[in-house]
Design a protein around this motif. Structure first.
Motif, PDB file in Angstrom:
ATOM      1  N   MET A   1       0.849  -1.181   0.000  1.00 24.19           N
ATOM      2  CA  MET A   1       0.000   0.000   0.000  1.00 24.19           C
ATOM      3  C   MET A   1       0.889   1.236   0.000  1.00 24.19           C
ATOM      4  SD  MET A   1      -3.089   1.490   0.349  1.00 24.19           S
ATOM      5  CE  MET A   1      -4.321   0.447   1.036  1.00 24.19           C
ATOM      6  N   LYS A   2       0.635   2.133  -0.922  1.00 20.55           N
ATOM      7  CA  LYS A   2       1.397   3.379  -1.035  1.00 20.55           C
ATOM      8  C   LYS A   2       0.470   4.543  -0.675  1.00 20.55           C
ATOM      9  CE  LYS A   2       3.964   1.330  -4.816  1.00 20.55           C
ATOM     10  NZ  LYS A   2       3.053   0.216  -5.102  1.00 20.55           N
ATOM     11  N   ILE A   3       0.849   5.279   0.344  1.00 17.02           N
ATOM     12  CA  ILE A   3       0.025   6.391   0.828  1.00 17.02           C
ATOM     13  C   ILE A   3       0.838   7.679   0.779  1.00 17.02           C
ATOM     14  CG2 ILE A   3      -1.271   7.332   2.778  1.00 17.02           C
ATOM     15  CD1 ILE A   3      -1.536   4.386   3.768  1.00 17.02           C
ATOM     16  N   MET A   4       0.273   8.707   0.162  1.00 17.99           N
ATOM     17  CA  MET A   4       0.882  10.039   0.141  1.00 17.99           C
ATOM     18  C   MET A   4       0.110  10.899   1.132  1.00 17.99           C
ATOM     19  SD  MET A   4       3.111  12.228  -1.140  1.00 17.99           S
ATOM     20  CE  MET A   4       3.686  11.438  -2.630  1.00 17.99           C
ATOM     21  N   GLY A   5       0.781  11.347   2.180  1.00 13.86           N
ATOM     22  CA  GLY A   5       0.165  12.244   3.148  1.00 13.86           C
ATOM     23  C   GLY A   5       0.597  13.659   2.842  1.00 13.86           C
ATOM     24  N   ILE A   6      -0.345  14.584   2.875  1.00 16.92           N
ATOM     25  CA  ILE A   6      -0.010  15.986   2.591  1.00 16.92           C
ATOM     26  C   ILE A   6      -0.582  16.888   3.676  1.00 16.92           C
ATOM     27  CG2 ILE A   6       0.148  15.647   0.102  1.00 16.92           C
ATOM     28  CD1 ILE A   6      -2.616  16.985  -0.140  1.00 16.92           C
ATOM     29  N   SER A   7       0.073  18.018   3.853  1.00 21.25           N
ATOM     30  CA  SER A   7      -0.449  19.072   4.719  1.00 21.25           C
ATOM     31  C   SER A   7      -0.315  20.372   3.956  1.00 21.25           C
ATOM     32  CB  SER A   7       0.327  19.144   6.034  1.00 21.25           C
ATOM     33  OG  SER A   7       1.659  19.527   5.799  1.00 21.25           O
TER      34      SER A   7
ATOM     35  N   ARG B   1      -2.383  30.882  13.959  1.00 17.33           N
ATOM     36  CA  ARG B   1      -1.709  29.626  13.616  1.00 17.33           C
ATOM     37  C   ARG B   1      -2.530  28.393  13.984  1.00 17.33           C
ATOM     38  NH1 ARG B   1       3.243  29.599  11.710  1.00 17.33           N
ATOM     39  NH2 ARG B   1       3.681  27.530  12.523  1.00 17.33           N
ATOM     40  N   ILE B   2      -3.691  28.582  14.619  1.00 19.31           N
ATOM     41  CA  ILE B   2      -4.567  27.443  14.891  1.00 19.31           C
ATOM     42  C   ILE B   2      -5.361  27.183  13.614  1.00 19.31           C
ATOM     43  CG2 ILE B   2      -6.410  26.483  16.301  1.00 19.31           C
ATOM     44  CD1 ILE B   2      -5.622  28.444  18.498  1.00 19.31           C
ATOM     45  N   CYS B   3      -4.668  26.725  12.626  1.00 16.53           N
ATOM     46  CA  CYS B   3      -5.298  26.400  11.352  1.00 16.53           C
ATOM     47  C   CYS B   3      -4.369  25.492  10.572  1.00 16.53           C
ATOM     48  CB  CYS B   3      -5.625  27.648  10.539  1.00 16.53           C
ATOM     49  SG  CYS B   3      -4.203  28.519   9.884  1.00 16.53           S
ATOM     50  N   GLN B   4      -4.951  24.725   9.714  1.00 19.13           N
ATOM     51  CA  GLN B   4      -4.149  23.919   8.810  1.00 19.13           C
ATOM     52  C   GLN B   4      -3.749  24.828   7.669  1.00 19.13           C
ATOM     53  OE1 GLN B   4      -2.650  21.399   8.989  1.00 19.13           O
ATOM     54  NE2 GLN B   4      -2.513  20.281   7.119  1.00 19.13           N
ATOM     55  N   GLY B   5      -2.534  24.818   7.281  1.00 20.81           N
ATOM     56  CA  GLY B   5      -2.130  25.664   6.182  1.00 20.81           C
ATOM     57  C   GLY B   5      -0.699  26.124   6.286  1.00 20.81           C
ATOM     58  N   TYR B   6      -0.174  26.185   7.493  1.00 26.93           N
ATOM     59  CA  TYR B   6       1.225  26.553   7.639  1.00 26.93           C
ATOM     60  C   TYR B   6       2.082  25.313   7.438  1.00 26.93           C
ATOM     61  CZ  TYR B   6      -0.184  30.995   9.637  1.00 26.93           C
ATOM     62  OH  TYR B   6      -0.728  32.233   9.818  1.00 26.93           O
ATOM     63  N   ASP B   7       3.287  25.519   7.031  1.00 29.32           N
ATOM     64  CA  ASP B   7       4.268  24.441   6.939  1.00 29.32           C
ATOM     65  C   ASP B   7       3.770  23.262   6.106  1.00 29.32           C
ATOM     66  OD1 ASP B   7       5.918  26.005   8.535  1.00 29.32           O
ATOM     67  OD2 ASP B   7       5.173  25.090  10.365  1.00 29.32           O
ATOM     68  N   ALA B   8       3.403  23.548   4.864  1.00 26.69           N
ATOM     69  CA  ALA B   8       2.941  22.510   3.947  1.00 26.69           C
ATOM     70  C   ALA B   8       4.050  21.490   3.706  1.00 26.69           C
ATOM     71  CB  ALA B   8       2.521  23.147   2.623  1.00 26.69           C
ATOM     72  N   ALA B   9       3.663  20.237   3.541  1.00 29.26           N
ATOM     73  CA  ALA B   9       4.638  19.169   3.358  1.00 29.26           C
ATOM     74  C   ALA B   9       3.972  17.951   2.733  1.00 29.26           C
ATOM     75  CB  ALA B   9       5.252  18.784   4.704  1.00 29.26           C
ATOM     76  N   ALA B  10       4.802  16.972   2.390  1.00 30.34           N
ATOM     77  CA  ALA B  10       4.305  15.690   1.888  1.00 30.34           C
ATOM     78  C   ALA B  10       5.162  14.580   2.464  1.00 30.34           C
ATOM     79  CB  ALA B  10       4.345  15.658   0.364  1.00 30.34           C
ATOM     80  N   ALA B  11       4.552  13.431   2.629  1.00 35.06           N
ATOM     81  CA  ALA B  11       5.282  12.244   3.084  1.00 35.06           C
ATOM     82  C   ALA B  11       4.735  11.048   2.324  1.00 35.06           C
ATOM     83  CB  ALA B  11       5.113  12.041   4.581  1.00 35.06           C
ATOM     84  N   LEU B  12       5.624  10.159   1.945  1.00 36.04           N
ATOM     85  CA  LEU B  12       5.233   8.946   1.234  1.00 36.04           C
ATOM     86  C   LEU B  12       5.503   7.748   2.128  1.00 36.04           C
ATOM     87  CD1 LEU B  12       4.257   7.606  -1.407  1.00 36.04           C
ATOM     88  CD2 LEU B  12       6.656   7.537  -2.111  1.00 36.04           C
ATOM     89  N   ILE B  13       4.458   6.970   2.362  1.00 34.43           N
ATOM     90  CA  ILE B  13       4.565   5.771   3.187  1.00 34.43           C
ATOM     91  C   ILE B  13       4.262   4.574   2.293  1.00 34.43           C
ATOM     92  CG2 ILE B  13       3.578   4.493   5.135  1.00 34.43           C
ATOM     93  CD1 ILE B  13       3.149   8.157   5.189  1.00 34.43           C
TER      94      ILE B  13
ATOM     95  N   ALA C   1       9.824   8.717   2.086  1.00 35.66           N
ATOM     96  CA  ALA C   1      10.291  10.073   1.790  1.00 35.66           C
ATOM     97  C   ALA C   1       9.381  11.075   2.487  1.00 35.66           C
ATOM     98  CB  ALA C   1      10.275  10.321   0.286  1.00 35.66           C
ATOM     99  N   ALA C   2       9.948  12.208   2.863  1.00 36.58           N
ATOM    100  CA  ALA C   2       9.176  13.301   3.456  1.00 36.58           C
ATOM    101  C   ALA C   2       9.894  14.604   3.129  1.00 36.58           C
ATOM    102  CB  ALA C   2       9.041  13.125   4.959  1.00 36.58           C
ATOM    103  N   THR C   3       9.131  15.597   2.710  1.00 33.11           N
ATOM    104  CA  THR C   3       9.723  16.861   2.289  1.00 33.11           C
ATOM    105  C   THR C   3       8.802  18.022   2.660  1.00 33.11           C
ATOM    106  OG1 THR C   3      10.714  15.742   0.388  1.00 33.11           O
ATOM    107  CG2 THR C   3      10.663  18.132   0.314  1.00 33.11           C
ATOM    108  N   ALA C   4       9.371  19.092   3.174  1.00 35.82           N
ATOM    109  CA  ALA C   4       8.614  20.316   3.451  1.00 35.82           C
ATOM    110  C   ALA C   4       8.565  21.166   2.183  1.00 35.82           C
ATOM    111  CB  ALA C   4       9.273  21.103   4.576  1.00 35.82           C
ATOM    112  N   GLU C   5       7.427  21.753   1.915  1.00 34.18           N
ATOM    113  CA  GLU C   5       7.277  22.584   0.711  1.00 34.18           C
ATOM    114  C   GLU C   5       8.219  23.778   0.729  1.00 34.18           C
ATOM    115  OE1 GLU C   5       5.946  23.659  -3.047  1.00 34.18           O
ATOM    116  OE2 GLU C   5       5.748  21.770  -1.970  1.00 34.18           O
ATOM    117  N   GLU C   6       8.534  24.299   1.917  1.00 36.96           N
ATOM    118  CA  GLU C   6       9.449  25.451   1.986  1.00 36.96           C
ATOM    119  C   GLU C   6      10.823  25.116   1.406  1.00 36.96           C
ATOM    120  OE1 GLU C   6      11.380  25.295   6.449  1.00 36.96           O
ATOM    121  OE2 GLU C   6       9.568  26.460   6.177  1.00 36.96           O
TER     122      GLU C   6
END
Length: 106
Positions: free
Chosen positions: A1-7, A29-41, A48-53
């Motif tokens: 199973m390949k899962i891509m998690g994003i924020s 900052r009490i919101c989803q939207g800061y520090d966007a990223a992705a992780a692959l499980i 792999a995991a990477t921050a959009e910044e």
């Protein structure tokens, strides 16, 4: 199973500032939207995991994490079509009372 998690949720911070201009920075900052990223499980292991910044060079980027997604896929040698599930989660329940104060947020 390949899962891509994003924020990350582009423009969420700007929307919140426009709707509630008197909030202090901590409340914004009490919101989803800061520090966007992705992780692959893959099969329960983080591959792999990477921050959009790191991709767009904007500190605390809230942009949709397209660059981070591409980076994770490239590291694993996969295409987006190879991913079985995409997950995006944030639990707003702890702040439900704060959001209930304004009709726009409800």
């Amino acid at each position: 199973m390949k899962i891509m998690g994003i924020s990350g949720l582009e423009s969420s911070a700007a929307f919140k500032k426009a709707q509630w201009p008197n909030l202090d920075e901590r409340e914004e900052r009490i919101c989803q939207g800061y520090d966007a990223a992705a992780a692959l499980i893959i099969d329960g292991e983080i591959v792999a995991a990477t921050a959009e910044e790191r991709m767009n060079r904007r500190k605390h980027s809230a942009a949709f994490p397209l660059g981070a997604i591409r980076s994770c896929l490239n590291q694993a040698g996969l295409a987006i079509g190879d991913v079985d599930e995409i997950a995006h989660a944030f639990d707003y329940e702890p702040w439900a009372a704060a959001y209930a104060l304004d009709a726009v947020a409800a």
